[in-house]
Structures are given as structure tokens and as C-alpha cells.
Design a protein around this motif. Structure first.
Motif, PDB file in Angstrom:
ATOM      1  N   THR A   1       0.854  -1.184   0.000  1.00  0.00           N
ATOM      2  CA  THR A   1       0.000   0.000   0.000  1.00  0.00           C
ATOM      3  C   THR A   1       0.890   1.234   0.000  1.00  0.00           C
ATOM      4  OG1 THR A   1      -1.697  -1.175   1.229  1.00  0.00           O
ATOM      5  CG2 THR A   1      -1.840   1.208   1.213  1.00  0.00           C
ATOM      6  N   LEU A   2       0.619   2.156  -0.930  1.00  0.00           N
ATOM      7  CA  LEU A   2       1.402   3.375  -1.072  1.00  0.00           C
ATOM      8  C   LEU A   2       0.558   4.569  -0.661  1.00  0.00           C
ATOM      9  CD1 LEU A   2       2.818   2.674  -4.635  1.00  0.00           C
ATOM     10  CD2 LEU A   2       3.901   2.131  -2.479  1.00  0.00           C
ATOM     11  N   ASN A   3       1.122   5.460   0.138  1.00  0.00           N
ATOM     12  CA  ASN A   3       0.466   6.728   0.451  1.00  0.00           C
ATOM     13  C   ASN A   3       0.978   7.764  -0.541  1.00  0.00           C
ATOM     14  OD1 ASN A   3      -1.030   5.861   2.673  1.00  0.00           O
ATOM     15  ND2 ASN A   3       0.761   6.039   3.995  1.00  0.00           N
ATOM     16  N   LEU A   4       0.107   8.268  -1.394  1.00  0.00           N
ATOM     17  CA  LEU A   4       0.482   9.231  -2.419  1.00  0.00           C
ATOM     18  C   LEU A   4       0.219  10.624  -1.866  1.00  0.00           C
ATOM     19  CD1 LEU A   4      -1.165   7.310  -5.350  1.00  0.00           C
ATOM     20  CD2 LEU A   4       1.213   7.269  -4.680  1.00  0.00           C
ATOM     21  N   ASN A   5       1.248  11.462  -1.824  1.00  0.00           N
ATOM     22  CA  ASN A   5       1.090  12.755  -1.196  1.00  0.00           C
ATOM     23  C   ASN A   5       1.483  13.922  -2.085  1.00  0.00           C
ATOM     24  OD1 ASN A   5       3.812  12.402  -1.221  1.00  0.00           O
ATOM     25  ND2 ASN A   5       4.079  12.381   0.977  1.00  0.00           N
ATOM     26  N   ASP A   6       1.619  13.722  -3.370  1.00  0.00           N
ATOM     27  CA  ASP A   6       1.927  14.819  -4.289  1.00  0.00           C
ATOM     28  C   ASP A   6       0.685  15.106  -5.132  1.00  0.00           C
ATOM     29  OD1 ASP A   6       3.174  16.780  -5.682  1.00  0.00           O
ATOM     30  OD2 ASP A   6       4.579  15.478  -6.738  1.00  0.00           O
ATOM     31  N   VAL A   7      -0.286  15.771  -4.540  1.00  0.00           N
ATOM     32  CA  VAL A   7      -1.554  16.089  -5.202  1.00  0.00           C
ATOM     33  C   VAL A   7      -1.599  17.580  -5.470  1.00  0.00           C
ATOM     34  CG1 VAL A   7      -4.058  16.110  -4.905  1.00  0.00           C
ATOM     35  CG2 VAL A   7      -2.750  14.148  -4.168  1.00  0.00           C
ATOM     36  N   THR A   8      -1.937  17.964  -6.696  1.00  0.00           N
ATOM     37  CA  THR A   8      -2.025  19.377  -7.044  1.00  0.00           C
ATOM     38  C   THR A   8      -3.459  19.873  -7.121  1.00  0.00           C
ATOM     39  OG1 THR A   8      -1.964  18.821  -9.390  1.00  0.00           O
ATOM     40  CG2 THR A   8       0.128  19.336  -8.330  1.00  0.00           C
ATOM     41  N   THR A   9      -4.426  18.970  -7.359  1.00  0.00           N
ATOM     42  CA  THR A   9      -5.820  19.387  -7.507  1.00  0.00           C
ATOM     43  C   THR A   9      -6.723  18.378  -6.824  1.00  0.00           C
ATOM     44  OG1 THR A   9      -5.320  20.383  -9.640  1.00  0.00           O
ATOM     45  CG2 THR A   9      -7.620  19.965  -9.169  1.00  0.00           C
ATOM     46  N   LEU A  10      -7.677  18.883  -6.064  1.00  0.00           N
ATOM     47  CA  LEU A  10      -8.767  18.084  -5.507  1.00  0.00           C
ATOM     48  C   LEU A  10     -10.052  18.719  -5.996  1.00  0.00           C
ATOM     49  CD1 LEU A  10      -7.666  17.572  -1.815  1.00  0.00           C
ATOM     50  CD2 LEU A  10      -7.950  15.790  -3.503  1.00  0.00           C
ATOM     51  N   GLY A  11     -11.017  17.905  -6.410  1.00  0.00           N
ATOM     52  CA  GLY A  11     -12.232  18.503  -6.920  1.00  0.00           C
ATOM     53  C   GLY A  11     -13.404  17.554  -6.913  1.00  0.00           C
ATOM     54  N   SER A  12     -14.567  18.144  -7.135  1.00  0.00           N
ATOM     55  CA  SER A  12     -15.810  17.400  -7.283  1.00  0.00           C
ATOM     56  C   SER A  12     -16.523  17.969  -8.497  1.00  0.00           C
ATOM     57  CB  SER A  12     -16.654  17.531  -6.016  1.00  0.00           C
ATOM     58  OG  SER A  12     -17.080  18.861  -5.863  1.00  0.00           O
ATOM     59  N   THR A  13     -17.803  17.670  -8.632  1.00  0.00           N
ATOM     60  CA  THR A  13     -18.533  18.141  -9.817  1.00  0.00           C
ATOM     61  C   THR A  13     -18.728  19.645  -9.818  1.00  0.00           C
ATOM     62  OG1 THR A  13     -20.588  17.669  -8.659  1.00  0.00           O
ATOM     63  CG2 THR A  13     -19.737  15.964 -10.118  1.00  0.00           C
ATOM     64  N   THR A  14     -18.733  20.279  -8.646  1.00  0.00           N
ATOM     65  CA  THR A  14     -19.009  21.719  -8.601  1.00  0.00           C
ATOM     66  C   THR A  14     -17.878  22.559  -8.036  1.00  0.00           C
ATOM     67  OG1 THR A  14     -20.053  21.439  -6.448  1.00  0.00           O
ATOM     68  CG2 THR A  14     -21.483  21.380  -8.381  1.00  0.00           C
ATOM     69  N   HIS A  15     -16.958  21.984  -7.259  1.00  0.00           N
ATOM     70  CA  HIS A  15     -15.885  22.752  -6.640  1.00  0.00           C
ATOM     71  C   HIS A  15     -14.531  22.119  -6.942  1.00  0.00           C
ATOM     72  CE1 HIS A  15     -19.332  24.105  -4.285  1.00  0.00           C
ATOM     73  NE2 HIS A  15     -18.611  25.184  -4.012  1.00  0.00           N
ATOM     74  N   THR A  16     -13.507  22.986  -7.041  1.00  0.00           N
ATOM     75  CA  THR A  16     -12.151  22.532  -7.308  1.00  0.00           C
ATOM     76  C   THR A  16     -11.185  23.305  -6.437  1.00  0.00           C
ATOM     77  OG1 THR A  16     -12.711  22.055  -9.596  1.00  0.00           O
ATOM     78  CG2 THR A  16     -10.396  22.250  -9.089  1.00  0.00           C
ATOM     79  N   LEU A  17     -10.227  22.605  -5.861  1.00  0.00           N
ATOM     80  CA  LEU A  17      -9.144  23.228  -5.103  1.00  0.00           C
ATOM     81  C   LEU A  17      -7.852  22.906  -5.833  1.00  0.00           C
ATOM     82  CD1 LEU A  17      -8.064  24.653  -2.560  1.00  0.00           C
ATOM     83  CD2 LEU A  17      -7.906  22.410  -1.513  1.00  0.00           C
TER      84      LEU A  17
ATOM     85  N   LEU B   1      -4.936   9.738   0.236  1.00  0.00           N
ATOM     86  CA  LEU B   1      -4.906   9.077  -1.063  1.00  0.00           C
ATOM     87  C   LEU B   1      -3.997   7.864  -0.951  1.00  0.00           C
ATOM     88  CD1 LEU B   1      -5.654   9.016  -4.067  1.00  0.00           C
ATOM     89  CD2 LEU B   1      -3.773  10.563  -4.495  1.00  0.00           C
ATOM     90  N   GLN B   2      -4.593   6.677  -1.054  1.00  0.00           N
ATOM     91  CA  GLN B   2      -3.832   5.438  -0.943  1.00  0.00           C
ATOM     92  C   GLN B   2      -4.034   4.598  -2.193  1.00  0.00           C
ATOM     93  OE1 GLN B   2      -5.029   3.376   2.575  1.00  0.00           O
ATOM     94  NE2 GLN B   2      -3.856   4.708   3.936  1.00  0.00           N
ATOM     95  N   ALA B   3      -2.961   3.953  -2.600  1.00  0.00           N
ATOM     96  CA  ALA B   3      -3.009   3.052  -3.749  1.00  0.00           C
ATOM     97  C   ALA B   3      -2.295   1.760  -3.370  1.00  0.00           C
ATOM     98  CB  ALA B   3      -2.344   3.683  -4.958  1.00  0.00           C
ATOM     99  N   SER B   4      -2.749   0.664  -3.938  1.00  0.00           N
ATOM    100  CA  SER B   4      -2.073  -0.611  -3.705  1.00  0.00           C
ATOM    101  C   SER B   4      -1.525  -1.128  -5.032  1.00  0.00           C
ATOM    102  CB  SER B   4      -3.036  -1.635  -3.098  1.00  0.00           C
ATOM    103  OG  SER B   4      -4.075  -1.904  -3.996  1.00  0.00           O
ATOM    104  N   VAL B   5      -0.429  -1.840  -4.937  1.00  0.00           N
ATOM    105  CA  VAL B   5       0.208  -2.416  -6.124  1.00  0.00           C
ATOM    106  C   VAL B   5      -0.537  -3.695  -6.465  1.00  0.00           C
ATOM    107  CG1 VAL B   5       2.350  -3.287  -7.096  1.00  0.00           C
ATOM    108  CG2 VAL B   5       2.405  -1.438  -5.435  1.00  0.00           C
TER     109      VAL B   5
END
Length: 169
Positions: A95-111, A124-128
Motif C-alpha cells: 500500500t502506497l500513500n500518495l502525497n503529491d496532489v495538485t488538484t482536488l475537486g468534485s462536480t461543482t468545486h475545485t481546489l 490518497l492510498q493506492a495498492s500495487v
């Protein structure tokens, strides 16, 4: 055909590259009123996060744009990412913790923060899932003004990741 496209998909740049963007940003920064960077986040930031939490529908409609080795990937929960290389020091099931995120968003809002969003806001977690190889294909090389060709067999590695968890804290 889709395999051929996936092999060369990383070479295609969907956005227009502006060679003068570096100079334009420095000129704009020099002429505008620049405030010093502090550790305190503005109040609008917290308002955006709360609006994003409400609009993400319990992380069902949430998406993120993350970077792995400086390549951006748009992901949602449950997506598979096919990386065109073998990641070092990972095994199937890790399991990898991914921590280089530039954008978070939904259908109406974006950060969107170009330098990266603070990892204390999201998870944000991903598994191999798989470390495999692409199907075998041949690359033909020819030097200029020489009739001889050299064919080499290529079978590059792939790493497959699955996004397990994407949520706001």
C-alpha cells in the motif's frame, strides 16, 4: 490499437506548451503586490475545503490530480493506473500513500494549488496490483546513410496501481 495508443500516450501532451510562460510569470510576480508566504492559511482556504467536502457527496464524486515522477494522473476511487515502468522497492500487495496532489475537486468545486496540497487535508492510498510486462514488440533502428537495420525485441515492464482510498479528512 488501444495497446499501441497506451504505449505512446505518455508522449502526447494534451495542453499547449508556452515557452515564454516562465518569463511571463516572473514579470507578473515582480509587478504585482506580493505578500510574504506565511504558515497560516487564509480563511478562504478553509471555506473552500468545507464547500468541497459538502459537494463531494461523501467522497463519491471526488477526484484528484496527483503526480508520480512529475507525470500528472487524474484519479478517482477504484481507478487503475498503468505506469510504464517498474517501481523500485515495491511488491504486489504493498500500500502506497500518495502525497503529491495538485488538484482536488468534485462536480461543482475545485481546489488547485500548483505547488501541492498539504497532505493533512486528504488521504490518497493506492495498492500495487500487478508488476507485469507489455507484449513483445520489435524496434527497428537504422543509422543515416547506412543500409543495415538492426531489430531489437522490447518487452518493457509495467506497474499497475489501484486507488483504494481517496477522501478528505
Amino acid at each position: 490499437m488501444s495497446l499501441l495508443f497506451s504505449r505512446y500516450a505518455r508522449l502526447i501532451r494534451p495542453t499547449y506548451y508556452n515557452p515564454f510562460a516562465r518569463f511571463q510569470s516572473t514579470v507578473a510576480a515582480a509587478t504585482s503586490n506580493v505578500t510574504p508566504l506565511t504558515n497560516k492559511l487564509p480563511n478562504d482556504f478553509y471555506n473552500n475545503i468545507s464547500a468541497l467536502k459538502l459537494s463531494s457527496n461523501g467522497s463519491k464524486d471526488l477526484y484528484a490530480i496527483m503526480r508520480l515522477y512529475n507525470m500528472p494522473y487524474l484519479v478517482t476511487k477504484g481507478d487503475k493506473i498503468y505506469l510504464p515502468y517498474k517501481m523500485k522497492n515495491v511488491k504486489v500487495g504493498d500500500t502506497l500513500n500518495l502525497n503529491d496532489v495538485t488538484t482536488l475537486g468534485s462536480t461543482t468545486h475545485t481546489l488547485n494549488v500548483s505547488s501541492g496540497i498539504d497532505p493533512s487535508i486528504y488521504e490518497l492510498q493506492a495498492s500495487v496490483v500487478e508488476i507485469t510486462r507489455e507484449p513483445l514488440y520489435q524496434v527497428v533502428k537504422k543509422k543515416p546513410r547506412c543500409r543495415r537495420t538492426k531489430a531489437t525485441n522490447v518487452e518493457p515492464f509495467q506497474t499497475v496501481l489501484r486507488i483504494n482510498e481517496l477522501r478528505l479528512k
